[in-house]
Design a protein around this motif. Sequence first.
Motif, PDB file in Angstrom:
ATOM      1  N   MET A 267     -16.527  36.253  -3.632  1.00  0.00           N
ATOM      2  CA  MET A 267     -15.427  36.152  -3.105  1.00  0.00           C
ATOM      3  C   MET A 267     -14.502  37.056  -3.920  1.00  0.00           C
TER       4      MET A 267
ATOM      5  N   VAL B 238      -8.520  35.605  -0.408  1.00  0.00           N
ATOM      6  CA  VAL B 238      -9.480  34.704  -0.213  1.00  0.00           C
ATOM      7  C   VAL B 238     -10.118  33.753  -1.228  1.00  0.00           C
TER       8      VAL B 238
ATOM      9  N   ARG C 191     -18.325  38.971   4.430  1.00  0.00           N
ATOM     10  CA  ARG C 191     -16.898  38.576   4.204  1.00  0.00           C
ATOM     11  C   ARG C 191     -16.271  37.512   4.870  1.00  0.00           C
ATOM     12  N   PHE C 192     -15.656  36.601   4.201  1.00  0.00           N
ATOM     13  CA  PHE C 192     -15.239  35.300   4.739  1.00  0.00           C
ATOM     14  C   PHE C 192     -13.565  35.465   5.049  1.00  0.00           C
ATOM     15  N   THR C 193     -13.238  34.878   6.301  1.00  0.00           N
ATOM     16  CA  THR C 193     -11.798  34.753   6.232  1.00  0.00           C
ATOM     17  C   THR C 193     -11.299  33.420   5.515  1.00  0.00           C
ATOM     18  N   ALA C 194     -10.020  33.395   5.133  1.00  0.00           N
ATOM     19  CA  ALA C 194      -9.477  32.387   4.545  1.00  0.00           C
ATOM     20  C   ALA C 194      -9.715  30.963   4.973  1.00  0.00           C
ATOM     21  N   ASP C 195      -9.992  30.884   6.519  1.00  0.00           N
ATOM     22  CA  ASP C 195     -10.407  29.547   6.998  1.00  0.00           C
ATOM     23  C   ASP C 195     -11.569  29.374   6.553  1.00  0.00           C
ATOM     24  N   GLU C 196     -12.683  30.210   6.613  1.00  0.00           N
ATOM     25  CA  GLU C 196     -14.117  29.966   6.362  1.00  0.00           C
ATOM     26  C   GLU C 196     -14.255  29.886   4.714  1.00  0.00           C
ATOM     27  N   ALA C 197     -13.625  30.466   4.136  1.00  0.00           N
ATOM     28  CA  ALA C 197     -13.606  30.124   2.667  1.00  0.00           C
ATOM     29  C   ALA C 197     -13.253  28.574   2.169  1.00  0.00           C
ATOM     30  N   TRP C 198     -12.236  28.335   2.865  1.00  0.00           N
ATOM     31  CA  TRP C 198     -11.783  26.899   2.741  1.00  0.00           C
ATOM     32  C   TRP C 198     -12.600  25.613   3.444  1.00  0.00           C
TER      33      TRP C 198
END
Length: 172
Positions: free
Chosen positions: A44, A48, A7-14
């Motif tokens: 994903m 996100v 699971r990625f946070t939005a910041d990690e995905a960006w």
Amino acid sequence: MTLPPIRFTADEAWALAAALAAADACAPYAGAARTAYQKIAASMTGPVSVAARELAARIVALPSRTDAAVRAAVEEALTGNKALRLSSVDAEGRESDRVVEPAGLLTADGRWYLIAWCRTRRAGRGFRLDRITAAAPTGERAQPHDLAGLLLGSVAAGAARPVALAALAPPS
């Protein structure tokens, strides 16, 4: 190889979208980076996923001047620990042909360099990938060379492993 669900946070995905967008066609292993991102993006879901796709749509790169065949030969020689026959042009336009033993890659100011032991000069040398006009692995095993040692005395002597890759590399 398969990985458990991540699971990625939005910041990690960006961050992934931006970093992999920077792996344009001139970057070593760009093809693998592109397919890795496609797999990550496909896994994903929800907000996100939407955020990462929207950011990826807002990132552009200038076309590469590195020949795809050169990049592939450098990748093969580096990962297979093989000597590499290459032709290159220096900043003054002088051509040279030589056999090198790849030690690693250096990125600086948006450019990629092959750092290698040059059999002709009997010393470490850096070759800008966009100035290599032809390259082919010789099939001959390369001797191991310490990347940091080859950089000593050059403007890149202070180069450090990118923080994002530090956890992947063996201890030095």
